[in-house]
Design a protein around this motif. Sequence first.
Motif, PDB file in Angstrom:
ATOM      1  N   VAL A   1      -2.454   9.246  14.808  1.00  0.00           N
ATOM      2  CA  VAL A   1      -2.419   7.789  14.754  1.00  0.00           C
ATOM      3  C   VAL A   1      -3.480   7.198  15.684  1.00  0.00           C
ATOM      4  O   VAL A   1      -4.209   6.279  15.323  1.00  0.00           O
ATOM      5  N   ARG A   2      -3.591   7.754  16.885  1.00  0.00           N
ATOM      6  CA  ARG A   2      -4.564   7.241  17.840  1.00  0.00           C
ATOM      7  C   ARG A   2      -5.984   7.387  17.310  1.00  0.00           C
ATOM      8  O   ARG A   2      -6.818   6.487  17.453  1.00  0.00           O
ATOM      9  N   LYS A   3      -6.262   8.530  16.721  1.00  0.00           N
ATOM     10  CA  LYS A   3      -7.598   8.752  16.175  1.00  0.00           C
ATOM     11  C   LYS A   3      -7.905   7.763  15.057  1.00  0.00           C
ATOM     12  O   LYS A   3      -9.032   7.282  14.930  1.00  0.00           O
ATOM     13  N   PHE A   4      -6.891   7.463  14.241  1.00  0.00           N
ATOM     14  CA  PHE A   4      -7.093   6.483  13.171  1.00  0.00           C
ATOM     15  C   PHE A   4      -7.435   5.117  13.746  1.00  0.00           C
ATOM     16  O   PHE A   4      -8.374   4.458  13.294  1.00  0.00           O
ATOM     17  N   PHE A   5      -6.677   4.680  14.751  1.00  0.00           N
ATOM     18  CA  PHE A   5      -6.948   3.390  15.366  1.00  0.00           C
ATOM     19  C   PHE A   5      -8.336   3.365  16.003  1.00  0.00           C
ATOM     20  O   PHE A   5      -9.072   2.387  15.879  1.00  0.00           O
ATOM     21  N   GLN A   6      -8.673   4.454  16.681  1.00  0.00           N
ATOM     22  CA  GLN A   6      -9.959   4.492  17.371  1.00  0.00           C
ATOM     23  C   GLN A   6     -11.119   4.418  16.391  1.00  0.00           C
ATOM     24  O   GLN A   6     -12.119   3.746  16.646  1.00  0.00           O
ATOM     25  N   LYS A   7     -10.980   5.094  15.253  1.00  0.00           N
ATOM     26  CA  LYS A   7     -12.061   5.131  14.274  1.00  0.00           C
ATOM     27  C   LYS A   7     -12.085   3.912  13.367  1.00  0.00           C
ATOM     28  O   LYS A   7     -13.148   3.353  13.082  1.00  0.00           O
ATOM     29  N   GLU A   8     -10.922   3.479  12.899  1.00  0.00           N
ATOM     30  CA  GLU A   8     -10.863   2.470  11.846  1.00  0.00           C
ATOM     31  C   GLU A   8     -10.556   1.052  12.334  1.00  0.00           C
ATOM     32  O   GLU A   8     -10.851   0.082  11.631  1.00  0.00           O
ATOM     33  N   ILE A   9      -9.947   0.912  13.508  1.00  0.00           N
ATOM     34  CA  ILE A   9      -9.518  -0.406  13.968  1.00  0.00           C
ATOM     35  C   ILE A   9     -10.384  -0.934  15.102  1.00  0.00           C
ATOM     36  O   ILE A   9     -10.928  -2.035  15.032  1.00  0.00           O
TER      37      ILE A   9
ATOM     38  N   GLU B   1      -5.226  -0.137   2.753  1.00  0.00           N
ATOM     39  CA  GLU B   1      -5.264   1.019   1.858  1.00  0.00           C
ATOM     40  C   GLU B   1      -5.656   2.286   2.601  1.00  0.00           C
ATOM     41  O   GLU B   1      -5.160   3.375   2.306  1.00  0.00           O
ATOM     42  N   LYS B   2      -6.561   2.161   3.579  1.00  0.00           N
ATOM     43  CA  LYS B   2      -6.928   3.324   4.382  1.00  0.00           C
ATOM     44  C   LYS B   2      -5.711   3.839   5.152  1.00  0.00           C
ATOM     45  O   LYS B   2      -5.486   5.048   5.233  1.00  0.00           O
ATOM     46  N   ALA B   3      -4.949   2.908   5.714  1.00  0.00           N
ATOM     47  CA  ALA B   3      -3.744   3.304   6.443  1.00  0.00           C
ATOM     48  C   ALA B   3      -2.740   3.962   5.506  1.00  0.00           C
ATOM     49  O   ALA B   3      -2.109   4.964   5.849  1.00  0.00           O
TER      50      ALA B   3
ATOM     51  N   GLY C   1      -1.007   7.977   5.263  1.00  0.00           N
ATOM     52  CA  GLY C   1       0.428   8.140   5.454  1.00  0.00           C
ATOM     53  C   GLY C   1       0.973   7.373   6.633  1.00  0.00           C
ATOM     54  O   GLY C   1       1.979   7.777   7.225  1.00  0.00           O
ATOM     55  N   LEU C   2       0.338   6.234   6.982  1.00  0.00           N
ATOM     56  CA  LEU C   2       0.766   5.477   8.154  1.00  0.00           C
ATOM     57  C   LEU C   2       1.566   4.230   7.793  1.00  0.00           C
ATOM     58  O   LEU C   2       1.952   3.474   8.683  1.00  0.00           O
TER      59      LEU C   2
ATOM     60  N   MET D   1       3.188  -1.214  -1.537  1.00  0.00           N
ATOM     61  CA  MET D   1       3.170  -1.606  -0.129  1.00  0.00           C
ATOM     62  C   MET D   1       2.922  -0.395   0.763  1.00  0.00           C
ATOM     63  O   MET D   1       2.162  -0.465   1.727  1.00  0.00           O
ATOM     64  N   THR D   2       3.543   0.730   0.418  1.00  0.00           N
ATOM     65  CA  THR D   2       3.338   1.947   1.194  1.00  0.00           C
ATOM     66  C   THR D   2       1.900   2.439   1.076  1.00  0.00           C
ATOM     67  O   THR D   2       1.343   2.991   2.024  1.00  0.00           O
ATOM     68  N   ALA D   3       1.288   2.207  -0.074  1.00  0.00           N
ATOM     69  CA  ALA D   3      -0.105   2.608  -0.289  1.00  0.00           C
ATOM     70  C   ALA D   3      -1.093   1.608   0.294  1.00  0.00           C
ATOM     71  O   ALA D   3      -2.299   1.855   0.301  1.00  0.00           O
ATOM     72  N   GLY D   4      -0.594   0.465   0.773  1.00  0.00           N
ATOM     73  CA  GLY D   4      -1.477  -0.554   1.320  1.00  0.00           C
ATOM     74  C   GLY D   4      -2.148  -1.409   0.271  1.00  0.00           C
ATOM     75  O   GLY D   4      -3.068  -2.176   0.572  1.00  0.00           O
ATOM     76  N   LYS D   5      -1.686  -1.306  -0.985  1.00  0.00           N
ATOM     77  CA  LYS D   5      -2.289  -2.083  -2.063  1.00  0.00           C
ATOM     78  C   LYS D   5      -1.711  -3.487  -2.155  1.00  0.00           C
ATOM     79  O   LYS D   5      -2.311  -4.373  -2.760  1.00  0.00           O
ATOM     80  N   LYS D   6      -0.526  -3.688  -1.591  1.00  0.00           N
ATOM     81  CA  LYS D   6       0.081  -5.012  -1.529  1.00  0.00           C
ATOM     82  C   LYS D   6       0.466  -5.325  -0.091  1.00  0.00           C
ATOM     83  O   LYS D   6       1.023  -4.475   0.605  1.00  0.00           O
TER      84      LYS D   6
END
Length: 424
Positions: A77-85, A104-106, A110-111, A152-157
């Motif tokens: 999770v931390r790596k995702f935030f650091q790279k994408e957020i 959608e990336k999240a 699986g976040l 919603m889980t896929a980040g599409k909505k």
Amino acid sequence: MFSIAKQSFLFGRKLAGISVPRVCFLHYGASSNVVANAVKFGSHDGQRRPTAKMPKLTDIGSRTLFGPEQDSFRETVRKFFQKEITPHSQAWNERGYTDKEIWEKAGSCGLLGINIPEEHGGIGGSFADACIIMEEHKYGSEEQKQKYIPDMTAGKKISAIAMTEPDAGSDLQGIKSFARKDGSDYILNGSKIFISTGWLADVVVVVAVTNKEAKSAAHGISLFIVDADTPGFKKSWLMKKIGLGASDTAGLFFEDVRLPASALLGEENKGFYYLMNELPQERLLIGVHACAQSEFMFEETKQYVMQRKAYGKTLSNLQTIQHKLAEMKTEICVARAFIDQCIALHEVQQLDAQMACMAKIWVSELENKIAAQCLQLHGGAGYLYDTPIARAYLDVRVQTIYGGSNEVLKDLIARQILAPAKKI
């Protein structure tokens, strides 16, 4: 932002019919600050130590609530935030909303939908798993679940919950939005304000009165699912706030919005009770975030005073600074112990309203105190908006306001304290 998580999760939870808090959505905004926790990871030595004994409050590998698999998940999770957020957080704060693509990336990582059951389109994790994302930053029909939750889980909505009105904030029984029956349909009229993710939302859960003749306001409130493209549904301008800049906030307007019976979420006139059932979890969520943010601000400030020089020595060599750091760490570690106790109680469905109110009040007020003290220790640098501590100082201010203002929550705790005496 935290409000993204807070407002959006109720929708998924109501549809899925699960007894877990609203924590499955990513925390984007103030969390450009919490995201900074991602820079370094703590060591894993096979022994779970309390937060107070770790080299840094934000180190991974402490807290008996979590195990090795959850530690690994936290690193992901931390790596995702650091790279994408983190690279985009300042631009999003200035613009007032995030890119839709990040959802959608999240989702692809699986976040999202962490603790929504797999059979309803979620990940199927626990509340503790969902808290990892927050710290780093039973009523719906089967048709409703299948229509909304997978997207919603896929980040599409993106979803939002529309409760607050110009004349009804913490007191939900004061809402005026009204949905009248018209055959099997409902005609919705009214307005909402301060709605988090309201600007980007593809679907909104709207709180409205359905029975003006009920014996009390609480007995005449219902919830409705409204798609953003429904005729008569309009969004206001993007509201500019003093903090949480990347969390889009808007007013919503409903003018003769025709809704089919299938848009009713749960049973008619049961909406107030559905919402009240979720408030302890919502308030715990605020406490979870406030504690993580306090830990981040402390570590950010500790690093600063160890480098900043004054009078020929670093600030950390001054006793008054040392004592302030000692006080802050002590208070934060006490808060962490209480929050983790609340999380553990919630895992076994034993967190009550009084304890959740205490968690929200104590840690949100501590968070504001820590923000003010850390900014002060940064001196002039802390007053520059581009610094993480300055943005944190602005972001945390709302924590004592939403989720029920702390003044209202103190009244609720007092009622519980005095309830036995009143029965005598």
